[in-house]
Design a protein around this motif. Structure first.
Motif, PDB file in Angstrom:
ATOM      1  N   GLU A 113     109.593  92.228 -24.550  1.00 49.40           N
ATOM      2  CA  GLU A 113     110.485  92.846 -25.222  1.00 49.40           C
ATOM      3  C   GLU A 113     110.279  91.053 -26.063  1.00 49.40           C
ATOM      4  O   GLU A 113     110.484  90.808 -26.360  1.00 49.40           O
ATOM      5  N   ILE A 114     112.026  91.770 -26.733  1.00 51.44           N
ATOM      6  CA  ILE A 114     112.120  91.266 -28.037  1.00 51.44           C
ATOM      7  C   ILE A 114     113.829  91.511 -28.346  1.00 51.44           C
ATOM      8  O   ILE A 114     114.508  92.460 -27.748  1.00 51.44           O
ATOM      9  N   THR A 115     114.337  90.232 -28.955  1.00 54.01           N
ATOM     10  CA  THR A 115     115.775  89.802 -29.407  1.00 54.01           C
ATOM     11  C   THR A 115     115.325  88.930 -30.569  1.00 54.01           C
ATOM     12  O   THR A 115     115.091  87.867 -30.765  1.00 54.01           O
ATOM     13  N   VAL A 116     116.043  90.038 -31.291  1.00 52.05           N
ATOM     14  CA  VAL A 116     116.601  89.458 -32.961  1.00 52.05           C
ATOM     15  C   VAL A 116     117.509  88.974 -33.052  1.00 52.05           C
ATOM     16  O   VAL A 116     119.024  90.488 -33.079  1.00 52.05           O
ATOM     17  N   ARG A 117     118.788  87.722 -33.599  1.00 50.15           N
ATOM     18  CA  ARG A 117     119.621  87.734 -33.907  1.00 50.15           C
ATOM     19  C   ARG A 117     118.907  86.775 -35.345  1.00 50.15           C
ATOM     20  O   ARG A 117     119.053  85.859 -35.136  1.00 50.15           O
ATOM     21  N   LEU A 118     119.710  87.129 -36.124  1.00 47.42           N
ATOM     22  CA  LEU A 118     120.171  86.575 -37.418  1.00 47.42           C
ATOM     23  C   LEU A 118     121.098  86.125 -38.099  1.00 47.42           C
ATOM     24  O   LEU A 118     122.691  86.331 -37.585  1.00 47.42           O
ATOM     25  N   ASP A 119     120.731  84.585 -38.230  1.00 47.93           N
ATOM     26  CA  ASP A 119     122.078  83.874 -38.791  1.00 47.93           C
ATOM     27  C   ASP A 119     123.261  83.996 -40.230  1.00 47.93           C
ATOM     28  O   ASP A 119     123.286  83.896 -41.092  1.00 47.93           O
ATOM     29  N   ARG A 120     124.175  84.948 -39.128  1.00 45.75           N
ATOM     30  CA  ARG A 120     125.118  85.658 -40.523  1.00 45.75           C
ATOM     31  C   ARG A 120     125.418  84.021 -41.587  1.00 45.75           C
ATOM     32  O   ARG A 120     125.803  83.900 -42.223  1.00 45.75           O
ATOM     33  N   ARG A 142     105.975  83.752 -23.863  1.00 43.19           N
ATOM     34  CA  ARG A 142     107.348  83.772 -23.997  1.00 43.19           C
ATOM     35  C   ARG A 142     107.068  82.708 -25.428  1.00 43.19           C
ATOM     36  O   ARG A 142     107.049  81.764 -25.158  1.00 43.19           O
ATOM     37  N   ALA A 143     107.724  83.673 -26.685  1.00 44.71           N
ATOM     38  CA  ALA A 143     107.431  82.542 -27.875  1.00 44.71           C
ATOM     39  C   ALA A 143     108.632  82.368 -28.372  1.00 44.71           C
ATOM     40  O   ALA A 143     109.750  83.760 -28.343  1.00 44.71           O
ATOM     41  N   ARG A 144     109.095  81.639 -29.469  1.00 46.01           N
ATOM     42  CA  ARG A 144     110.206  81.938 -30.071  1.00 46.01           C
ATOM     43  C   ARG A 144     109.992  81.501 -32.227  1.00 46.01           C
ATOM     44  O   ARG A 144     108.528  80.519 -32.192  1.00 46.01           O
ATOM     45  N   LEU A 145     110.965  81.679 -32.392  1.00 45.91           N
ATOM     46  CA  LEU A 145     110.894  81.255 -34.063  1.00 45.91           C
ATOM     47  C   LEU A 145     113.004  81.470 -34.160  1.00 45.91           C
ATOM     48  O   LEU A 145     113.266  82.352 -33.974  1.00 45.91           O
ATOM     49  N   SER A 146     112.624  80.018 -34.394  1.00 44.01           N
ATOM     50  CA  SER A 146     113.817  79.166 -34.951  1.00 44.01           C
ATOM     51  C   SER A 146     113.960  78.381 -35.787  1.00 44.01           C
ATOM     52  O   SER A 146     112.905  77.589 -36.030  1.00 44.01           O
ATOM     53  N   PRO A 147     114.581  78.518 -36.745  1.00 45.54           N
ATOM     54  CA  PRO A 147     114.870  77.105 -37.193  1.00 45.54           C
ATOM     55  C   PRO A 147     114.886  75.995 -36.214  1.00 45.54           C
ATOM     56  O   PRO A 147     115.272  75.723 -35.346  1.00 45.54           O
ATOM     57  N   LEU A 190     115.228  81.144 -42.261  1.00 49.09           N
ATOM     58  CA  LEU A 190     115.922  79.789 -41.463  1.00 49.09           C
ATOM     59  C   LEU A 190     116.737  80.891 -40.420  1.00 49.09           C
ATOM     60  O   LEU A 190     117.388  79.884 -40.140  1.00 49.09           O
ATOM     61  N   MET A 191     117.487  82.157 -41.834  1.00 48.52           N
ATOM     62  CA  MET A 191     118.057  82.932 -40.621  1.00 48.52           C
ATOM     63  C   MET A 191     117.453  83.497 -39.379  1.00 48.52           C
ATOM     64  O   MET A 191     118.634  83.684 -38.346  1.00 48.52           O
ATOM     65  N   PHE A 192     116.424  83.657 -38.589  1.00 50.23           N
ATOM     66  CA  PHE A 192     115.818  84.267 -37.318  1.00 50.23           C
ATOM     67  C   PHE A 192     116.365  83.358 -36.629  1.00 50.23           C
ATOM     68  O   PHE A 192     115.797  81.830 -36.072  1.00 50.23           O
ATOM     69  N   ASP A 193     116.667  83.930 -35.657  1.00 49.64           N
ATOM     70  CA  ASP A 193     116.630  83.764 -34.407  1.00 49.64           C
ATOM     71  C   ASP A 193     115.587  84.296 -33.188  1.00 49.64           C
ATOM     72  O   ASP A 193     116.701  85.135 -32.995  1.00 49.64           O
ATOM     73  N   GLN A 198     107.150  90.238 -43.229  1.00 51.48           N
ATOM     74  CA  GLN A 198     107.353  91.766 -43.324  1.00 51.48           C
ATOM     75  C   GLN A 198     108.638  91.389 -43.749  1.00 51.48           C
ATOM     76  O   GLN A 198     108.870  92.381 -44.072  1.00 51.48           O
ATOM     77  N   TRP A 199     109.111  90.998 -42.852  1.00 46.89           N
ATOM     78  CA  TRP A 199     111.396  90.869 -43.256  1.00 46.89           C
ATOM     79  C   TRP A 199     111.713  89.748 -44.616  1.00 46.89           C
ATOM     80  O   TRP A 199     113.020  90.241 -44.738  1.00 46.89           O
ATOM     81  N   VAL A 200     111.350  89.163 -44.478  1.00 44.50           N
ATOM     82  CA  VAL A 200     111.652  87.723 -45.620  1.00 44.50           C
ATOM     83  C   VAL A 200     111.757  88.303 -47.461  1.00 44.50           C
ATOM     84  O   VAL A 200     110.779  89.319 -47.365  1.00 44.50           O
ATOM     85  N   GLY A 201     112.798  88.330 -47.780  1.00 38.72           N
ATOM     86  CA  GLY A 201     113.043  89.058 -49.031  1.00 38.72           C
ATOM     87  C   GLY A 201     114.124  89.929 -48.802  1.00 38.72           C
ATOM     88  O   GLY A 201     114.201  90.691 -49.486  1.00 38.72           O
TER      89      GLY A 201
END
Length: 117
Positions: free
Chosen positions: A52-59, A91-96, A75-78, A22-25
């Motif tokens: 719970e959800i925590t989203v950090r984007l690699d600036r 508990r699951a993750r999306l990260s590079p 690759l920006m998602f954590d 949904q958010w890529v692009g």
């Protein structure tokens, strides 16, 4: 139908996959990154089974084009998400990982019977 634990794992995977696609692009800059992180968190937390959800984007990956913005890439998602179905959670993750936006289960379990009361 599977167990609550299987459903919690499934829900975590579905939520991360949907979030990613949904958010890529999305147009993004270092200035707008925090508001995009918040928007993603506020959207995903509304969905069933999300605790719970925590989203950090690699600036550092937001290099910008000649118009001053980047496009959000995987690759920006954590991201870390916790889903719960009944007394089971995941508990699951999306990260590079090695140049790939990897989705993985970090932990899944059921709340012990003793803790349910």
């Amino acid at each position: 139908m599977g167990s609550d634990r299987e459903q919690a794992v499934f829900e975590a995977g579905i939520k991360l996959g949907a979030l990613y696609h949904q958010w890529v692009g999305t147009p993004i800059s270092r200035v707008s990154a925090s508001s995009v992180e918040t928007a993603i968190e506020h959207a995903v937390i509304l969905q069933p089974f999300v605790e719970e959800i925590t989203v950090r984007l690699d600036r550092s990956r937001m290099t910008g084009n000649r118009f001053g913005y980047s496009e959000l890439s995987g690759l920006m998602f954590d991201v870390e998400i916790v889903t719960r179905v009944g007394f089971a959670y995941c508990r699951a993750r999306l990260s590079p990982s090695d140049g790939y936006p990897l989705m993985q289960i970090a932990e899944y379990n059921e709340i012990p019977e003793i803790s349910r009361h």
